[in-house]
Write a protein that holds these residues in place. Sequence first.
Motif, short mmCIF file in Angstrom:
data_model
loop_
_atom_site.label_atom_id
_atom_site.label_comp_id
_atom_site.label_asym_id
_atom_site.label_seq_id
_atom_site.Cartn_x
_atom_site.Cartn_y
_atom_site.Cartn_z
N ILE A 237 1.01 -1.81 0.03
CA ILE A 237 -0.10 0.35 0.23
C ILE A 237 1.28 1.55 -0.22
N ARG A 238 1.96 1.02 0.99
CA ARG A 238 2.15 2.11 0.91
C ARG A 238 3.56 2.93 -0.38
N ASN A 239 4.07 1.69 -1.10
CA ASN A 239 4.89 1.78 -2.17
C ASN A 239 3.87 1.98 -4.02
N GLY A 240 2.50 1.73 -3.31
CA GLY A 240 1.34 1.95 -4.18
C GLY A 240 1.35 0.50 -5.07
N ASN A 241 2.10 -0.50 -4.41
CA ASN A 241 2.29 -1.92 -5.43
C ASN A 241 0.27 -2.59 -5.95
N PHE A 242 -0.52 -1.68 -6.44
CA PHE A 242 -1.26 -2.26 -7.46
C PHE A 242 -1.49 -3.05 -8.29
N GLU A 243 -2.52 -4.54 -7.37
CA GLU A 243 -2.90 -5.10 -8.92
C GLU A 243 -4.44 -5.26 -9.10
#
Length: 722
Positions: A237-243
């Motif tokens: 979440i902090r790094n924006g590692n979204f899929e």
Amino acid sequence: MDPKRELTSVDLAALVRELGAYEGAKVDKAYLYGDDLLRLKMRDFDRGRMELVCEVGETKRAHTVDPTRVPDAPGRPPQFAMMLRNRLSGADFAGVEQFEFDRILEFVFEREDGTTRIIVELFGQGNIAVTDGEYEVIDCLETVRLKSRTVVPGSRYEFPDSRTNPLTVSREAFDLEMEDSDTDVVRTLATQLNFGGLYAEEVCTRAGVEKALDIDDATDDDYDAIYEAIERLALDIRNGNFEPRVYVDAEESAEGDNENEDGDDNGGDERSANRVVDATPFPLEEHAALAGEAYDSFLTALDDYFFRLELDDEEPDPTTQRPDFGEEIAKYERIIEQQEGAIEGFEQQAEAQRERAELLYANYDLVDEILSTVQTQREQDRPWEEIEERFEEGKSRGIEAAEAVVGVDGSEGTITVDIDGERIELLARDGLEQNADRLYTEAKQIAEKKEGALAAIEDTREDLADAKRRRDEWEADDGDADDEADDDGADRDWLAEPSIPIRENEPWFDRFRWFHTSDDFLVIGGRNADQNEELVKKYLERGDKVLHTQAHGGPVTVLKATDPSEASSGDVEIPDSSIEEAAQFAVSYSSVWKDGRYAGDVYVVDSDQVTKTPESGEYLEKGGFAVRGDRTYHESTPVGVTVGIQCEPYTRVIGGPPSAIEERAVTTIDIEPGRYAQADAAKRLYRRLRERFEDESFVRKIASPDKIQHFMPPGGSRIAEE
């Protein structure tokens, strides 16, 4: 599986990460739909138009929306929306934060004149509060008065009590929270660590720990695995590692599913055919049995999810579906109303500018003296501050020209004067004739805008006529079915109807307070002194009855014997039952209700007993009238107001005495004097009414809190059975 209708705390954490990319966008306008959906129209310099919606009703969400999907703007913005427009127009979006790990978002907007915070509560009943930079509440959709916290206009906004944030919790604090539990692992994560059900199960699955494992049986290895799973989730979440994924019901999508193993969508037809059940910022192992559709961003996934969820909820029957002519016609009527308002506004503005120019000429010597004084002082290089001081000194000496000056603005080179109560801004460098010519020119330019608006309204009227023509053709083709429906209309269960067609009209008396008696006589009352004046002067005819409370501060109430379009013979016999209902109407919308009393005295007179001509030596205030002859009194008339929704022959909110409203509405709510402010009480009524209809969208369209408030007495109210 039931579809998700509220965003989780994890969703909001991911949402905040993506919304940060829009910092710097400028706000154009704010809109409020019903009492729970806020829309902010903004401009982002990199992405163009941006639409942000926040909904806090049964569905609780906040995300950007594709501009093609935003609903039509409401016809008349409520006070809450107008307040936001005044505070946010041209403001910069400075960012958004999630309050700890709670379901609360705080949107911050900056403008030269100050900071505005919009705090969106996506839990419980939901709420949106607007505060200044110091968290003083300007306004809110719902007032909150609890022992633990208060959210009311004028007070400092109070956040709920702090809870553990699992995304930032230390290992020591994590161990303490787990050991303090007396239940199993998954329930502990859901409640003590505030993950909620879905993500508590997801953490257990990712950690490889049995969900139902009793907390007393959990080992240090279990704690290690769970804490590591939480840390990985927090890091993503902090790094924006979204899929991002939108999940659909696997059972419904099993046939003809053409998605690949990664969940990528291969066709819009398959996507639109499946019922959506969730949208997440990354793939969830807990949703492995569901079909997942991949998206480029979580904001886009949420937009598509809630758009498709609304379509799924509607589920129209293709065999009976007909175009929504009512909505289309209502849209054009709203546009025409807005255009007519703009035309009237142009007329008033142009006339005001012409009147100001004529006032200058009518007071030529006075204005010329003011302008000459300023120009002489400026030629001598006197500073504007000194000129203003000289005018103030002149006022103290009783100089007429100085007394007329109410403002000096050196930065703009203008002088504001007050002539006969009208404030006029003058360019100090110009003479009287030039200033008057400028005002005449502005009046001409405004008149030209009016001509453009007149042309535009004709186009809209053609669109309206076309929509009505197509509706009539449709109904003519299906005449037999409509006739049958009309025959059964009296027995129709409107509350259970999945889709109710909108049939609106705007009668001439709609801007007044009004209702129809049980005997079908029209009763109208004024909302203010201007309307009271208008009723007596314009609409009072022979045969009518006039009613008024003995208490000061009541509406002029006219019980019409005939419609203004009909010839008035004066021979119509008005039943006592209608007079009694009109008397109850008069007392309910008077200061009697506002004072919290439950009864008051009302008198009735014939129309020919009412005059606007006072006796010698008397004076009548605006809205007042004199009565000649005897009065018939209805003593201790009880207050009583019922608000309901009518479905035949028109769909609309109605309100007035219970005996008159109950037989015309399909559902009603009785109200009485109480502690809730008018706007708050209207929202409570709106929610109650919406819950009663299967077609909740119908209630939102025709019975918004603003429309309900139109039929509520001034002062505090409450629902009678509460």
